[in-house]
Design an enzyme around this catalytic site. Sequence first.
Site, PDB file in Angstrom:
ATOM      1  N   HIS A   1      47.674  47.660  46.531  1.00  0.00           N
ATOM      2  CA  HIS A   1      49.033  48.181  46.393  1.00  0.00           C
ATOM      3  C   HIS A   1      49.024  49.609  45.832  1.00  0.00           C
ATOM      4  O   HIS A   1      49.749  49.919  44.897  1.00  0.00           O
ATOM      5  CB  HIS A   1      49.860  47.291  45.461  1.00  0.00           C
ATOM      6  CG  HIS A   1      50.099  45.920  45.982  1.00  0.00           C
ATOM      7  ND1 HIS A   1      50.492  44.872  45.163  1.00  0.00           N
ATOM      8  CD2 HIS A   1      50.002  45.396  47.233  1.00  0.00           C
ATOM      9  CE1 HIS A   1      50.633  43.777  45.893  1.00  0.00           C
ATOM     10  NE2 HIS A   1      50.332  44.064  47.151  1.00  0.00           N
TER      11      HIS A   1
ATOM     12  N   HIS B   1      54.804  43.066  45.553  1.00  0.00           N
ATOM     13  CA  HIS B   1      53.812  43.380  46.565  1.00  0.00           C
ATOM     14  C   HIS B   1      54.494  44.424  47.441  1.00  0.00           C
ATOM     15  O   HIS B   1      55.616  44.218  47.904  1.00  0.00           O
ATOM     16  CB  HIS B   1      53.439  42.128  47.332  1.00  0.00           C
ATOM     17  CG  HIS B   1      52.823  41.071  46.458  1.00  0.00           C
ATOM     18  ND1 HIS B   1      51.781  40.274  46.862  1.00  0.00           N
ATOM     19  CD2 HIS B   1      53.089  40.693  45.173  1.00  0.00           C
ATOM     20  CE1 HIS B   1      51.431  39.445  45.887  1.00  0.00           C
ATOM     21  NE2 HIS B   1      52.217  39.688  44.852  1.00  0.00           N
TER      22      HIS B   1
END
Length: 601
Positions: free
Chosen positions: A519, A563
């Site tokens: 990420h 996310h």
Amino acid sequence: MALSVPLTFSLLASALFIAPVLARVHQHSSQLPVNKYDYIVVGAGAAGLGTSLLLASRRMVLAPSLFLRPALGIFDTAPSSLSILMTFFSDEGILAAQVPLLAPTLTPNYMSHHYGSSEDYDRLARITGDSGWSWNNMKQYIKRHEKIVPPADGHNTTGQYTPSLHGTNGVLPKSLPGYSVATDSRIIATTRELSSEFPFNQDITSGNVLGVTWVQSAIGGGKRSSSSTTYLASVKDRKNVDVLVNAQVTKLLRTGTVGGKPSFKGVQYAAAPGSPTQTAYAREEVILSAGSLGTPQILMLSGIGDKDELASHYITTVIENTSVGKNLSDHALLPNNWIVQGTESLDGLFRDQSALNSALVQWQANKTGPLVHGTVNHIGFFRLPSDAPIFETTSDPSSGPTASHYELIFSSYWLHPTLPSPANGSYMTICSALISPTSRGYLKLASADPFQTPLINPQYLSTAFDKYTLREAVKAAKRFTSGPAWADYILAPYGDLASTNTDADIDAYARKYTSTIFHPVGTAAMSAKDAGWGVVDPDFRLKGADGVRIVDASVWPFVPNAHTQGPVYLLAERAASIIAEPSKSNADLRGNLGFLNPRSR
């Protein structure tokens, strides 16, 4: 020491997209009818594809690309015709990009689809001085973007999410888990048994992320929903879409000076290392959407970055900006594994080729069965106690009181990025993830060769807060599994986890096994227009330049409570609104301008 991205990582990235059958596919740039268009979009992940389809309303659509090898998309806004060029590395026929449970065999996102804390967006609004980034404005894009659909197994989802928070007519299908696993009932039972620490949160789309929740995944009809199968596929029937296969953008081209600023309305690209370079130009803008690693690499190759770093590779500085490639922030991931009773986990499926083949036959026949499982059915976001000792020396880095410090990710099988799966036995995994890190890394060029992957040093766990928080997240995972619901299921912690009896033990364990959840953000950070740092303004424009915007995860100045797939889609939605109608950048243009709604055509 800086880390070079492994070659296998960039090669696997070529399998990120499922390429639909599109009109006028070109194998070579010589087949293209023109080399000048209204808009050029470099890169086509969630941001590039999302932005471009929404801009298709203004006679623009997009082009896919690789994670570190961004391709290019070019769009024409001529009033009487729509001329679109897309270039990408095709992954047509890559089964693992279609079957949800096979996602871990590639490098893309694992389909978890949510948007973060409301306080992430309010914080971004404060940082940029632009109220359009506030949650009250940004949440409108959720219903425009998503299309909530029934789970693959058709089970009753009452109490597992809040329908009023979601869209049913958006572009990207998403659903609740479509395959039940052994840990589901035990996780929900633990939210009742240990509710004071691990409460149940019915739907984190509300903006309050705290608690354990059923995962909402980018899965529709039992298949992975990607920007390629949704945004890109929606333009497949356009006769005036040009697709250029296998081309990589190598740098932006300076085309002049506008208002005292260098203008970059061109791109250079090549088919492969050593092949001749080609050029294409934009009448309006180049939109850079090559991701948190690809975008800063292209900027630096174009002479935009730290002048000393550029000079070391004999690149002439056009725009001096020391923020390019810096401020790299990511969610560090630490897997914790337990040995469990029986054969209910999914480990046996991965070891038994016959069982896997049978599951694949079922998936191909009706898109049901274990292969529709989106790798996890539950996640949970949590905060450190307000009186935690770390806050005596470190201020709270989270976005706010309903944002989190760490996450627990639950899997009903062995999941460990750095250790191979054991040859036998059944397992469950609770990954601890650092959500509000204070560590910041950087990305640098390895050379002036655009086909050479950059050097990356994420500097994980380089601060006292990050070490403390990940340590507490491991302790939290152990407390979660101490609840009554697990007494007849868990046999023992696996491997080094069994020896984490002291803080020093946990710290050593974390140093040994911490990796990334993929990420990365922040390498082309957004800041206020008058800020002395940052790479883009609140409207995505590249600071100090004309003709370039950046629209991807790299502009997030901090990593959000999510996310990052979902937040990037919302970013793309707002970018499309701003670019299409700057004077109405705080409004939902698709609601009042029919040409921004693909269903209006």
